[in-house]
Design a protein around this motif. Sequence first.
Motif, PDB file in Angstrom:
ATOM      1  N   HIS A  27      67.914  31.970  53.118  1.00  0.00           N
ATOM      2  CA  HIS A  27      69.116  32.695  52.787  1.00  0.00           C
ATOM      3  C   HIS A  27      68.280  33.991  52.049  1.00  0.00           C
ATOM      4  O   HIS A  27      68.801  34.812  51.958  1.00  0.00           O
ATOM      5  N   LEU A  28      67.268  33.648  51.441  1.00  0.00           N
ATOM      6  CA  LEU A  28      66.586  34.551  50.567  1.00  0.00           C
ATOM      7  C   LEU A  28      65.939  35.453  51.403  1.00  0.00           C
ATOM      8  O   LEU A  28      65.552  36.765  50.720  1.00  0.00           O
ATOM      9  N   ILE A  29      64.978  35.115  52.162  1.00  0.00           N
ATOM     10  CA  ILE A  29      64.543  35.571  53.100  1.00  0.00           C
ATOM     11  C   ILE A  29      65.978  37.249  53.555  1.00  0.00           C
ATOM     12  O   ILE A  29      65.328  38.182  53.280  1.00  0.00           O
ATOM     13  N   LEU A  30      67.111  37.059  53.871  1.00  0.00           N
ATOM     14  CA  LEU A  30      68.060  37.521  54.195  1.00  0.00           C
ATOM     15  C   LEU A  30      68.597  38.327  52.848  1.00  0.00           C
ATOM     16  O   LEU A  30      68.169  39.773  53.005  1.00  0.00           O
ATOM     17  N   ALA A  31      68.524  38.039  52.138  1.00  0.00           N
ATOM     18  CA  ALA A  31      68.511  38.693  50.599  1.00  0.00           C
ATOM     19  C   ALA A  31      68.320  39.785  50.091  1.00  0.00           C
ATOM     20  O   ALA A  31      68.827  40.421  49.540  1.00  0.00           O
ATOM     21  N   GLY A  32      67.094  38.643  50.230  1.00  0.00           N
ATOM     22  CA  GLY A  32      65.831  39.975  49.954  1.00  0.00           C
ATOM     23  C   GLY A  32      65.228  41.223  50.293  1.00  0.00           C
ATOM     24  O   GLY A  32      65.297  42.260  50.080  1.00  0.00           O
ATOM     25  N   GLU A  33      65.762  41.174  51.793  1.00  0.00           N
ATOM     26  CA  GLU A  33      65.708  42.419  52.690  1.00  0.00           C
ATOM     27  C   GLU A  33      67.537  42.961  52.436  1.00  0.00           C
ATOM     28  O   GLU A  33      66.711  44.310  52.144  1.00  0.00           O
ATOM     29  N   LEU A  34      68.309  43.188  52.304  1.00  0.00           N
ATOM     30  CA  LEU A  34      69.133  43.673  51.812  1.00  0.00           C
ATOM     31  C   LEU A  34      69.373  44.471  50.456  1.00  0.00           C
ATOM     32  O   LEU A  34      69.500  45.206  49.993  1.00  0.00           O
ATOM     33  N   LEU A  35      68.325  42.814  50.164  1.00  0.00           N
ATOM     34  CA  LEU A  35      68.313  43.263  47.836  1.00  0.00           C
ATOM     35  C   LEU A  35      66.539  44.448  47.786  1.00  0.00           C
ATOM     36  O   LEU A  35      66.934  45.331  47.577  1.00  0.00           O
ATOM     37  N   ASN A  36      66.615  44.912  49.263  1.00  0.00           N
ATOM     38  CA  ASN A  36      65.386  45.470  49.731  1.00  0.00           C
ATOM     39  C   ASN A  36      64.115  44.767  48.598  1.00  0.00           C
ATOM     40  O   ASN A  36      63.138  45.925  47.906  1.00  0.00           O
ATOM     41  N   SER A 115      63.505  38.020  59.585  1.00  0.00           N
ATOM     42  CA  SER A 115      64.800  38.081  59.766  1.00  0.00           C
ATOM     43  C   SER A 115      64.913  37.781  61.157  1.00  0.00           C
ATOM     44  O   SER A 115      65.999  36.717  61.378  1.00  0.00           O
ATOM     45  N   GLY A 116      63.955  38.232  62.592  1.00  0.00           N
ATOM     46  CA  GLY A 116      64.663  37.647  63.198  1.00  0.00           C
ATOM     47  C   GLY A 116      64.052  35.868  63.504  1.00  0.00           C
ATOM     48  O   GLY A 116      65.267  35.060  64.116  1.00  0.00           O
ATOM     49  N   THR A 117      63.076  35.821  62.789  1.00  0.00           N
ATOM     50  CA  THR A 117      62.805  34.065  63.332  1.00  0.00           C
ATOM     51  C   THR A 117      63.880  33.549  62.343  1.00  0.00           C
ATOM     52  O   THR A 117      63.595  32.033  62.703  1.00  0.00           O
ATOM     53  N   VAL A 118      64.010  33.840  61.222  1.00  0.00           N
ATOM     54  CA  VAL A 118      65.080  33.144  60.828  1.00  0.00           C
ATOM     55  C   VAL A 118      66.649  32.504  61.291  1.00  0.00           C
ATOM     56  O   VAL A 118      67.385  31.790  61.265  1.00  0.00           O
TER      57      VAL A 118
END
Length: 269
Positions: A27-36, A115-118
């Motif tokens: 979730h942190l990886i995905l959220a971090g990418e969304l928040l740049n 994100s892909g591996t997550v």
Amino acid sequence: MEHLFTAIILGIVEGLTEFIPVSSTGHLILAGELLNYTGEEAATFQVFIQLGAILAVVILYRERFARFLTRKNISDGLNFRQNELNFMHVAIAILPAFIFGFLLHDLIKEYLFSSGTVLIGLVIGGIFMIVAERLPIPTFSRDLDRINFRQCFVIGITQCLSLWPGFSRSGATIAGGLVAGLNHKTAAEFSFIIAVPVMIAATGYDLLKSWHLITPDFMLTLAVGFVVSFLVAVAAIVGFLKLLARTKLTPFAIYRFVLAGVYYFAILR
């Protein structure tokens, strides 16, 4: 101000997801990418705020951790007695993850933090949770002091699966507990307890390698994320145990499938 807003959002994400079987790292990886918010500084922040979630467990289970330090508990552990939960149970459960985490740390950081591996981890971890819950395995242990060393070892092996970001440490250990013959509540509480040494070691190792990034300006961002993560984690742990008693693991697995599908088709595709 922008970084403080990001710190609050990610602190909430960490606190909510660290101890429920949905993968906080994912979730942190995905959220971090969304928040740049990515890169070395973001990775260090994500590691640091896990300490807030760790503190939540220590506070909520302070009597249990204090018991580990009593003379009787230490003596039981040194003599491999299983009459109540002692530090040897915890050691057996965390040793496999320590060994594999140390050996594979750099490879995991280089190849699996995307994100892909997550998304792959979310799906496979969800399948594992459903399978573990539906296996016809009798329940042998209904409280923490009924756990034996064999069950701890089984949980320790399944915890290694969580080295893949997105798989979920809590998901792997709770499901592993079910496979080993624990009931849901006992598996969840044992998962919380063994998270403390595992996460302290993992975060400490990561922070030592990235200590040069922690500047005075960055410390405010870290502090905000830490406090938010702690407060949210306290509420999340209490709420999760109540929810787990009613819903079990399958709804969390379904949530993982939905999240992976939505993120893939909305963001990655």
